[in-house]
Enzyme design. Structure first.
Site, PDB file in Angstrom:
ATOM      1  N   SER A   1      34.980  39.717  34.866  1.00 36.00           N
ATOM      2  CA  SER A   1      34.780  38.645  35.844  1.00 36.00           C
ATOM      3  C   SER A   1      34.623  39.152  37.268  1.00 36.00           C
ATOM      4  O   SER A   1      33.848  38.596  38.052  1.00 36.00           O
ATOM      5  CB  SER A   1      35.944  37.651  35.776  1.00 36.00           C
ATOM      6  OG  SER A   1      36.080  37.116  34.484  1.00 36.00           O
TER       7      SER A   1
ATOM      8  N   HIS B   1      38.441  37.934  40.888  1.00 27.62           N
ATOM      9  CA  HIS B   1      37.286  37.114  41.238  1.00 27.62           C
ATOM     10  C   HIS B   1      36.988  37.189  42.734  1.00 27.62           C
ATOM     11  O   HIS B   1      35.842  37.376  43.142  1.00 27.62           O
ATOM     12  CB  HIS B   1      37.533  35.663  40.831  1.00 27.62           C
ATOM     13  CG  HIS B   1      37.585  35.466  39.351  1.00 27.62           C
ATOM     14  ND1 HIS B   1      37.627  34.214  38.762  1.00 27.62           N
ATOM     15  CD2 HIS B   1      37.605  36.347  38.318  1.00 27.62           C
ATOM     16  CE1 HIS B   1      37.656  34.332  37.440  1.00 27.62           C
ATOM     17  NE2 HIS B   1      37.662  35.625  37.152  1.00 27.62           N
TER      18      HIS B   1
END
Length: 305
Positions: free
Chosen positions: A209, A256
């Site tokens: 991610s 993230h």
């Protein structure tokens, strides 16, 4: 060295697509050499062609019936807006990255949790299936990288690989392979470093991610550079960030955010670097991001040891 347009009346530093005058581009049709944006690029055996040339209605190639001076194909090799070389398969590295992630996931399933615990991102802690204290603070810096290729379940890897295909493929075509791969790893490592710095030392983290959020950030920079409508991308990013910070999803938001910030910084350097010393600016910026990654890693290691 990029081919410079000689027919643009306003002598723009960056040509614009002949079909979309509001979009700057560094790519040219290999037949007629007119500037074309990603939307107008049609993959050919060598490089890309414009829609008119593909359908046989475009101008004749240089040196053909349409006049002009013949020159070797290598001299007219198309370049991406970031200066990368166009290739016959512009999504090759994206396919390779997806393949590596899937292969590692199969190994996780076959070997079991001990494999995951050996390579996931963890600061410093005892793990149930491994002897002694484990973690980056114990000198296992490889976890910053290996955690990028591990996943926590079928839904996790499915969502990440679909995102990588949708976002990564077009970005690879726009940047070129070397710059795309550099961006991917810089973003992923930045996400790992921020997770290591902020998260609890016994909190495991894994997944692609961070790198994928970096691709999100760079795609936004590229779309703004080309005057594309940013609203679909912004909406998708907002949804992802809402999920990231929603309690109960058990998502490492640090990865993230770290990947997104690094992707924006590196992506800006990729698409806005001046042609003079372009590669130096692009890769130099990525190197500076990696220096920040190293500093954050060393600071956290000092705190935990």
């Amino acid at each position: 060295m990029d081919h410079v347009a000689s027919s643009a009346p306003d002598a723009r530093s960056v040509p614009v697509c002949y079909r979309h005058p509001d979009r700057e581009t560094g790519v040219r049709c290999t037949r007629c050499e007119r500037p074309i944006c990603p939307e107008c690029m049609v993959s050919a055996s060598v490089g890309f062609q414009c829609p008119e040339c593909v359908h046989g209605g475009g101008p004749a190639p240089s040196g053909g019936e349409g006049g002009g001076t013949a020159r070797p194909m290598a001299a007219a090799r198309p370049r991406t807006i970031a200066g990368g070389t166009m290739t016959a398969d512009p999504r090759l590295l994206t396919k390779v990255l997806i393949g590596i992630n899937l292969a590692v996931f199969l190994v996780q399933l076959a070997v079991g949790e001990s494999f995951t615990q050996r390579f996931e991102l963890i600061g410093r802690a005892y793990t149930p299936l491994l002897p002694g204290i484990q973690g980056i603070a114990e000198g296992q810096y490889f976890r910053l990288l290996t955690a990028m290729f591990l996943h926590g379940g079928y839904a996790h890897i499915l969502f990440n690989m679909l995102s990588l295909w949708w976002i990564g493929g077009p970005l690879e075509a726009a940047l070129g392979r070397a710059r795309y791969l550099t961006l991917y790893f810089v973003s992923g490592l930045a996400g790992s470093a921020l997770t290591y710095l902020i998260a609890a030392p016994n909190q495991p983290s894994l997944g692609a991610s961070g790198a994928i959020f970096g691709l999100f950030g760079a795609t936004g920079v590229l779309m703004r550079r080309l005057n594309y409508d940013l609203r679909p991308l912004v909406a998708l990013l907002v949804v992802n960030l809402i999920i990231t910070f929603t309690p109960g999803f058990n998502i490492a938001w640090e990865a993230h955010v770290g990947g997104l910030v690094a992707g924006v910084v590196a992506g800006y350097a990729m698409v806005h670097a001046p042609r003079r010393n372009r590669a130096l600016v692009q890769y130099g910026t990525c190197a500076l991001v990696l220096v920040v990654v190293a500093v954050l890693t060393l600071v956290r290691t000092g705190q935990l040891t």
